[in-house]
Enzyme design. Structure first.
Site, PDB file in Angstrom:
ATOM      1  N   SER A 189      21.598  55.613   1.537  1.00 56.59           N
ATOM      2  CA  SER A 189      21.737  54.005   1.426  1.00 56.59           C
ATOM      3  C   SER A 189      22.943  53.830   1.883  1.00 56.59           C
ATOM      4  CB  SER A 189      21.243  53.708   0.013  1.00 56.59           C
ATOM      5  OG  SER A 189      21.603  52.368  -0.087  1.00 56.59           O
ATOM      6  N   TYR A 233      22.499  54.474  -9.439  1.00 50.85           N
ATOM      7  CA  TYR A 233      21.723  54.648  -8.357  1.00 50.85           C
ATOM      8  C   TYR A 233      22.529  54.938  -7.077  1.00 50.85           C
ATOM      9  CZ  TYR A 233      19.351  53.569  -4.021  1.00 50.85           C
ATOM     10  OH  TYR A 233      18.958  53.472  -2.735  1.00 50.85           O
ATOM     11  N   LYS A 281      22.979  58.715  -4.789  1.00 49.86           N
ATOM     12  CA  LYS A 281      22.828  58.908  -2.949  1.00 49.86           C
ATOM     13  C   LYS A 281      24.064  59.672  -2.641  1.00 49.86           C
ATOM     14  CE  LYS A 281      18.835  57.076  -2.550  1.00 49.86           C
ATOM     15  NZ  LYS A 281      17.655  57.907  -2.462  1.00 49.86           N
TER      16      LYS A 281
HETATM   17  C1  WQD Z   1      20.160  41.072  -0.824  1.00 47.99           C
HETATM   18  C2  WQD Z   1      20.905  39.775  -1.119  1.00 47.99           C
HETATM   19  C3  WQD Z   1      21.766  39.291  -3.319  1.00 47.99           C
HETATM   20  C4  WQD Z   1      17.688  38.641  -4.998  1.00 47.99           C
HETATM   21  C5  WQD Z   1      19.868  46.734  -2.609  1.00 47.99           C
HETATM   22  C6  WQD Z   1      20.375  47.915  -3.154  1.00 47.99           C
HETATM   23  C7  WQD Z   1      20.221  49.084  -1.969  1.00 47.99           C
HETATM   24  C8  WQD Z   1      18.876  48.975  -1.447  1.00 47.99           C
HETATM   25  C9  WQD Z   1      18.317  47.673  -1.033  1.00 47.99           C
HETATM   26  C10 WQD Z   1      17.488  50.733  -2.230  1.00 47.99           C
HETATM   27  C11 WQD Z   1      22.149  39.871  -1.968  1.00 47.99           C
HETATM   28  C12 WQD Z   1      20.553  38.378  -2.893  1.00 47.99           C
HETATM   29  C13 WQD Z   1      18.714  39.039  -4.284  1.00 47.99           C
HETATM   30  C14 WQD Z   1      17.549  37.335  -5.542  1.00 47.99           C
HETATM   31  C15 WQD Z   1      19.588  36.589  -4.257  1.00 47.99           C
HETATM   32  N1  WQD Z   1      18.268  49.682  -2.145  1.00 47.99           N
HETATM   33  N2  WQD Z   1      19.667  37.813  -3.769  1.00 47.99           N
HETATM   34  N3  WQD Z   1      18.494  36.473  -5.059  1.00 47.99           N
HETATM   35  O1  WQD Z   1      21.633  44.365  -3.340  1.00 47.99           O
HETATM   36  O2  WQD Z   1      21.634  44.147  -0.671  1.00 47.99           O
HETATM   37  O3  WQD Z   1      20.383  46.217  -1.553  1.00 47.99           O
HETATM   38  O4  WQD Z   1      18.585  46.800  -2.130  1.00 47.99           O
HETATM   39  O5  WQD Z   1      17.750  51.601  -1.429  1.00 47.99           O
HETATM   40  O6  WQD Z   1      20.563  50.161  -2.171  1.00 47.99           O
HETATM   41  O7  WQD Z   1      21.743  48.132  -3.532  1.00 47.99           O
HETATM   42  O8  WQD Z   1      19.467  43.997  -1.529  1.00 47.99           O
HETATM   43  O9  WQD Z   1      17.679  42.669  -1.762  1.00 47.99           O
HETATM   44  O10 WQD Z   1      18.880  43.040  -3.692  1.00 47.99           O
HETATM   45  O11 WQD Z   1      19.985  41.563  -2.287  1.00 47.99           O
HETATM   46  O12 WQD Z   1      20.244  35.742  -3.840  1.00 47.99           O
HETATM   47  O13 WQD Z   1      16.723  37.159  -6.389  1.00 47.99           O
HETATM   48  O14 WQD Z   1      20.075  38.727  -1.570  1.00 47.99           O
HETATM   49  O15 WQD Z   1      22.747  38.616  -4.148  1.00 47.99           O
HETATM   50  O16 WQD Z   1      23.213  39.277  -1.511  1.00 47.99           O
HETATM   51  P1  WQD Z   1      20.910  44.685  -2.072  1.00 47.99           P
HETATM   52  P2  WQD Z   1      18.944  42.744  -2.464  1.00 47.99           P
END
Ligand code: WQD
Length: 340
Positions: free
Chosen positions: A126, A151, A155
């Protein structure tokens, strides 16, 4: 027809990868313990490809079960290893669950691969390993930063375990694929992302809000140093991501790898802000999304998107599908599962 083991093969990325493997003529064996997936996904895969993969319900934390599996399936030519827990927040709450489930299982699988004449291993890694990268777009040479969560640490540790094993193994060849943000679903809407409980990730929360399952999306902060103030990510369509796994596996099977441990970033190379993702969703769905600006979420990096040259030129893969394609497919999938 080469037999390929896909661990976690009923999960979101795993199921899409099984479909692409079967399309390429591979025989697929899936191991999944169904802790974060549903057996119905097997029907979805079969409906898409017309071929039912071999399925073994097995918990890779049980070393003896892993040994038994490889005694039976000693003709496995490659392994794509997805099986792991992947919720960042949960890993902070329950680190030992993550170290046991993401590390022990990897060790047990590698121990069995080391007994085979030839072993080709694709590891689900990741972009989390980079933390907040100093330079954008992020290349594979960007420094791996102290993990922001257990997590992310699993990785990083996982990659180190594989690298160290490859150094002393004559027959193990491995590729670590560092995903950016996987989104979307197969065009058939027969498989897709199935978050259990309240979605942690942005796109399933958007589609569940639009379908009426969630009241309102909270946008975690609009005061970041970006154009519209919201965080930027590289949202890659899960079908493009799945195809990259097949290309990486074929690279190893054809002995085209330059070293026995390679790393590739898998992204589109384009960063999209949270508000741009919302606009994309509204454009393709015709829905008006109910959202509000909320406080920042701890652990979020400001921006992350992939430098894609190595994947394009060395691996020979590039993403084709757009953010709109991903949002349209995610919405089609959400409507499909709510019809059930
Ligand atoms: C994306 C953006 C949030 C939810 C994570 C893991 C990564 C991978 C993918 C496994 C961010 C914003 C999110 C919400 C929001 N997972 N957001 N409201 O954190 O980039 O990555 O998932 O491998 O390892 O770290 O993905 O989709 O959680 O967030 O504003 O209800 O959307 O702040 O900017 P992230 P995400």
């Amino acid at each position: 027809m080469s037999k390929i083991l896909v661990t976690g093969g009923l999960g979101f990325i795993g199921s899409h990868t099984v479909v692409e493997l079967q399309k390429e003529g591979f025989e697929v064996v899936i191991i999944d313990n169904l802790s974060n997936s549903s057996i119905n996904v097997l029907d979805g895969i079969t409906a898409i490809t017309g071929k039912k993969p071999i399925f073994e319900k097995l918990d890779l934390r049980e070393k003896s079960a892993v040994q038994e599996f490889f005694k039976t399936h000693n003709d496995v030519k490659g392994v794509i290893h997805f099986a792991a827990s992947k919720a960042v927040g949960e890993s902070v709450e329950n680190p030992l669950l993550y170290y046991e489930n993401n590390i022990n299982t990897l060790v047990y699988v590698l121990q069995e691969l080391n007994k085979l004449k030839e072993a080709n291993f694709i590891f689900s890694s990741s972009c989390t390993v980079y933390g907040q990268a100093d330079e954008l777009p992020i290349t594979e040479n960007a420094p791996v930063k102290p993990a922001e969560s257990p997590y992310g640490n699993t990785k990083q540790i996982g990659e180190e375990i594989i690298k160290d094993t490859c150094k002393v193994s004559a027959q193990l060849n491995a590729i670590a694929l560092r995903y950016f943000n996987p989104v979307g679903s197969h065009e058939s809407a027969l498989i897709g992302e199935l978050p259990i409980g309240v979605p942690q990730n942005l796109v399933p929360f958007i589609t569940q809000t639009a379908i009426g399952l969630r009241e309102q999306l909270s946008v975690f902060g609009d005061d970041y140093p970006t154009e519209d103030g919201t965080c930027i990510r590289d949202y890659i369509h899960v079908v493009d991501l799945a195809k990259a796994h097949v290309v990486a596996l074929q690279r190893l099977l054809a002995h085209k790898n330059e070293t026995n441990f390679e790393v590739f970033n898998l992204g589109t190379g384009t960063g999209s802000s949270v508000l741009e993702v919302i606009k994309s969703f509204e454009r393709v769905s015709g829905e008006t999304l109910n959202y509000k600006i909320a406080p920042r979420r701890a652990g979020d990096v400001i921006a992350a998107y992939a430098h894609t040259e190595k994947a394009n030129k060395v691996l020979g893969w590039k993403s084709d599908l757009t953010l709109d394609d991903a949002m349209a497919s995610a919405w089609k999938w959400e409507k499909h599962i709510r019809e059930q």
